[in-house]
Design a protein around this motif. Structure first.
Motif, PDB file in Angstrom:
ATOM      1  N   GLY A  36      15.065  25.220  -3.754  1.00 48.23           N
ATOM      2  CA  GLY A  36      15.935  26.548  -4.064  1.00 48.23           C
ATOM      3  C   GLY A  36      14.599  27.526  -3.907  1.00 48.23           C
ATOM      4  O   GLY A  36      13.350  27.366  -3.527  1.00 48.23           O
ATOM      5  N   ARG A  37      15.036  28.778  -4.360  1.00 48.47           N
ATOM      6  CA  ARG A  37      13.861  29.968  -4.354  1.00 48.47           C
ATOM      7  C   ARG A  37      13.057  29.688  -5.270  1.00 48.47           C
ATOM      8  O   ARG A  37      13.314  28.940  -6.356  1.00 48.47           O
ATOM      9  CB  ARG A  37      14.700  31.033  -4.577  1.00 48.47           C
ATOM     10  N   VAL A  40      13.828  29.696  -9.624  1.00 46.64           N
ATOM     11  CA  VAL A  40      14.979  29.455  -9.692  1.00 46.64           C
ATOM     12  C   VAL A  40      15.444  28.331 -10.746  1.00 46.64           C
ATOM     13  O   VAL A  40      16.536  28.289 -11.437  1.00 46.64           O
ATOM     14  CB  VAL A  40      15.929  28.862  -8.375  1.00 46.64           C
ATOM     15  N   MET A 119      20.606  27.742  -6.882  1.00 46.03           N
ATOM     16  CA  MET A 119      20.689  29.342  -6.616  1.00 46.03           C
ATOM     17  C   MET A 119      20.668  29.843  -7.893  1.00 46.03           C
ATOM     18  O   MET A 119      21.484  29.243  -8.658  1.00 46.03           O
ATOM     19  CB  MET A 119      21.789  29.477  -5.712  1.00 46.03           C
ATOM     20  N   ILE A 125      24.086  34.133  -3.474  1.00 44.86           N
ATOM     21  CA  ILE A 125      23.593  33.136  -2.396  1.00 44.86           C
ATOM     22  C   ILE A 125      22.777  34.230  -1.336  1.00 44.86           C
ATOM     23  O   ILE A 125      23.225  35.077  -1.021  1.00 44.86           O
ATOM     24  CB  ILE A 125      24.782  32.769  -1.821  1.00 44.86           C
ATOM     25  N   GLN A 126      21.527  33.775  -1.225  1.00 47.29           N
ATOM     26  CA  GLN A 126      20.520  34.576  -0.531  1.00 47.29           C
ATOM     27  C   GLN A 126      20.461  34.010   0.925  1.00 47.29           C
ATOM     28  O   GLN A 126      20.869  32.703   1.352  1.00 47.29           O
ATOM     29  CB  GLN A 126      19.123  34.566  -1.140  1.00 47.29           C
ATOM     30  N   ASP A 129      19.177  30.613   1.192  1.00 51.33           N
ATOM     31  CA  ASP A 129      19.896  29.445   0.663  1.00 51.33           C
ATOM     32  C   ASP A 129      20.785  28.995   1.881  1.00 51.33           C
ATOM     33  O   ASP A 129      21.043  27.727   2.019  1.00 51.33           O
ATOM     34  CB  ASP A 129      20.828  30.048  -0.564  1.00 51.33           C
ATOM     35  N   PHE A 147      24.237  26.201  -9.313  1.00 49.36           N
ATOM     36  CA  PHE A 147      23.845  27.563  -9.813  1.00 49.36           C
ATOM     37  C   PHE A 147      23.453  27.469 -10.931  1.00 49.36           C
ATOM     38  O   PHE A 147      23.767  26.922 -11.832  1.00 49.36           O
ATOM     39  CB  PHE A 147      25.233  28.565  -9.872  1.00 49.36           C
TER      40      PHE A 147
END
Length: 170
Positions: A36-37, A40, A119, A125-126, A129, A147
């Motif tokens: 994930g980012r 996150v 996320m 949602i980027q 992702d 999430f």
């Protein structure tokens, strides 16, 4: 049908950090990776799932996880904490190395059976992702979408986020 008893976490331990397949621990058991980012909540989620407070280092600064970190659960399952992608304040060359390191891991790890893609609900949602989610099936890896940070979002905002086209497409 008999009800399954909960998993008892008898042994949870850090195994090693690695950057290249020759440094990975032996692939002897099923493996689940967390991706994930940056920031996150991967580390916090892993600690929570494994019922440990400080197994995985948690930081408020994006980009602290820079290696593939391998953990073992009950000598039956391997958990891997992947470096975050996104807004970590590191040079582009470092981000490129992380991307290659993660792609190499996804391509070469035979025991990897799923990647949990985290996320941040507040950010939605980027593009990063989407790229990861769409790439995983090419490696024969099942993505599991999660999430995080829903507790920081008001109920109406959560419902509105669910109605967004990108969320419905997944």
């Amino acid at each position: 049908m008999a009800e399954k008893s909960p998993i008892v976490l008898r042994k949870v331990e850090f195994v090693k950090s690695a950057t290249h397949p020759r440094h990975y621990p032996p692939a002897e058991m099923r493996e689940i990776a967390f991706a994930g980012r940056s920031n996150v909540g991967k580390s916090s989620l892993i600690n929570g799932l494994l019922q440990r407070k400080n197994l995985v280092k948690v930081s408020n600064t994006p980009g602290r996880t820079q290696l593939l970190n391998f953990f073992q659960v009950n000598d039956e399952l391997s958990i891997v904490d992947l470096p975050g992608y996104g807004f970590a304040k590191v040079p582009h060359e470092v981000k490129d190395k992380w991307g290659k390191m993660i792609e190499n891991y996804l391509k070469t790890r035979e025991t990897l059976c799923a990647v949990i893609v985290l996320m941040d609900l507040r950010r939605g949602i980027q593009e990063d992702d989407i790229q990861l989610i769409e790439a995983l099936p090419f490696f024969q890896i099942q993505p599991i979408l999660v999430f995080t940070k829903a507790d920081k979002y008001k109920r109406n905002a959560r419902l509105q986020r669910r109605r967004e086209p990108r969320a419905r497409a997944l």
